[in-house]
Scaffold this active site. Structure first.
Site, PDB file in Angstrom:
ATOM      1  N   HIS A  25       5.481  -8.963 -17.223  1.00  0.00           N
ATOM      2  CA  HIS A  25       4.340  -8.376 -16.510  1.00  0.00           C
ATOM      3  C   HIS A  25       3.012  -8.923 -17.022  1.00  0.00           C
ATOM      4  O   HIS A  25       1.997  -8.843 -16.336  1.00  0.00           O
ATOM      5  CB  HIS A  25       4.382  -6.855 -16.671  1.00  0.00           C
ATOM      6  CG  HIS A  25       3.999  -6.084 -15.444  1.00  0.00           C
ATOM      7  ND1 HIS A  25       3.989  -6.604 -14.174  1.00  0.00           N
ATOM      8  CD2 HIS A  25       3.609  -4.797 -15.302  1.00  0.00           C
ATOM      9  CE1 HIS A  25       3.626  -5.670 -13.310  1.00  0.00           C
ATOM     10  NE2 HIS A  25       3.381  -4.572 -13.973  1.00  0.00           N
ATOM     11  N   ASN A  75      -1.746  -1.402 -14.027  1.00  0.00           N
ATOM     12  CA  ASN A  75      -2.194  -0.648 -12.846  1.00  0.00           C
ATOM     13  C   ASN A  75      -3.687  -0.317 -12.879  1.00  0.00           C
ATOM     14  O   ASN A  75      -4.242   0.100 -11.859  1.00  0.00           O
ATOM     15  CB  ASN A  75      -1.377   0.629 -12.680  1.00  0.00           C
ATOM     16  CG  ASN A  75       0.080   0.333 -12.394  1.00  0.00           C
ATOM     17  OD1 ASN A  75       0.434  -0.801 -12.074  1.00  0.00           O
ATOM     18  ND2 ASN A  75       0.919   1.330 -12.508  1.00  0.00           N
ATOM     19  N   ASN A 115      -9.342 -16.052   2.235  1.00  0.00           N
ATOM     20  CA  ASN A 115     -10.415 -15.506   3.058  1.00  0.00           C
ATOM     21  C   ASN A 115     -11.671 -15.338   2.219  1.00  0.00           C
ATOM     22  O   ASN A 115     -11.597 -15.054   1.030  1.00  0.00           O
ATOM     23  CB  ASN A 115     -10.026 -14.149   3.658  1.00  0.00           C
ATOM     24  CG  ASN A 115      -8.865 -14.280   4.601  1.00  0.00           C
ATOM     25  OD1 ASN A 115      -8.620 -15.338   5.155  1.00  0.00           O
ATOM     26  ND2 ASN A 115      -8.133 -13.193   4.774  1.00  0.00           N
TER      27      ASN A 115
END
Length: 180
Positions: A25, A75, A115
């Site tokens: 992670h 998180n 984008n």
């Protein structure tokens, strides 16, 4: 210290769990360590409480890069990234995120977020767990000895890919609008 940098500035955030280095992670942080070494700032990391992260500033071909390793759990990494962006007066298109991707095998990866209103991501494949191993145990676990053999090459390739992508998009070239 003035927190507003020149226009050709970007944040490169290596995401992960700060206290769990060496785990799947936290592969984004490992890529940042490799990138910092390549940019000769590996010894310049400093804790910055304003964004709750470790920061090193590097320059490559006229582009100033704020390298960021959040000191939060995965998180909550976004809070550190948002704080750093505000400190340096940068928008989402100035931010590059490096993180793990379960859906790609180790050594595979990809870029995304092209984008103008979106952060660019470099996803580093870590593969999926086999057998009875839960996803949580897998991502929070260390790389296997077989994976460790590949890992150094994966980190080097990821750092190269990331730097080349950033310089292609941001480095000043010849005439305005000429991106080489």
């Amino acid at each position: 210290v003035n927190s507003i940098l020149e226009p050709d500035t970007g944040i490169v955030a290596g995401l992960g769990n700060y206290g769990l280095r060496g785990t799947r992670h936290s592969v984004g942080m490992a890529v940042l360590d490799r990138l910092a070494g390549r940019l000769a700032v590996a010894d310049r990391w400093r804790a910055d409480g304003r964004c709750c992260g470790d920061v090193a500033v590097a320059t490559a071909h006229g582009v100033e890069l704020v390298l960021l390793k959040p000191r939060r759990l995965m998180n909550l990494n976004g809070l550190s990234v948002a704080s750093a962006a505000k400190m340096y007066n940068l928008s989402p298109e100035d931010i590059y995120l490096v993180h793990d991707d379960l859906d790609k095998a180790l050594g595979k990866g990809g870029e995304g977020g092209e984008n103008s209103n979106e952060m660019t991501r470099l996803r580093v494949g870590i593969g999926r767990p086999e057998g009875e191993t839960t996803v949580t145990c897998y991502v929070l676990g260390p790389f296997s000895s077989r994976e460790q053999e590949m890992l150094q090459q994966v980190l080097a390739q990821a750092a190269t890919c990331l730097l080349e992508h950033i310089l292609r998009r941001r480095a000043p070239r010849g005439e305005p609008g000429d991106r080489g």
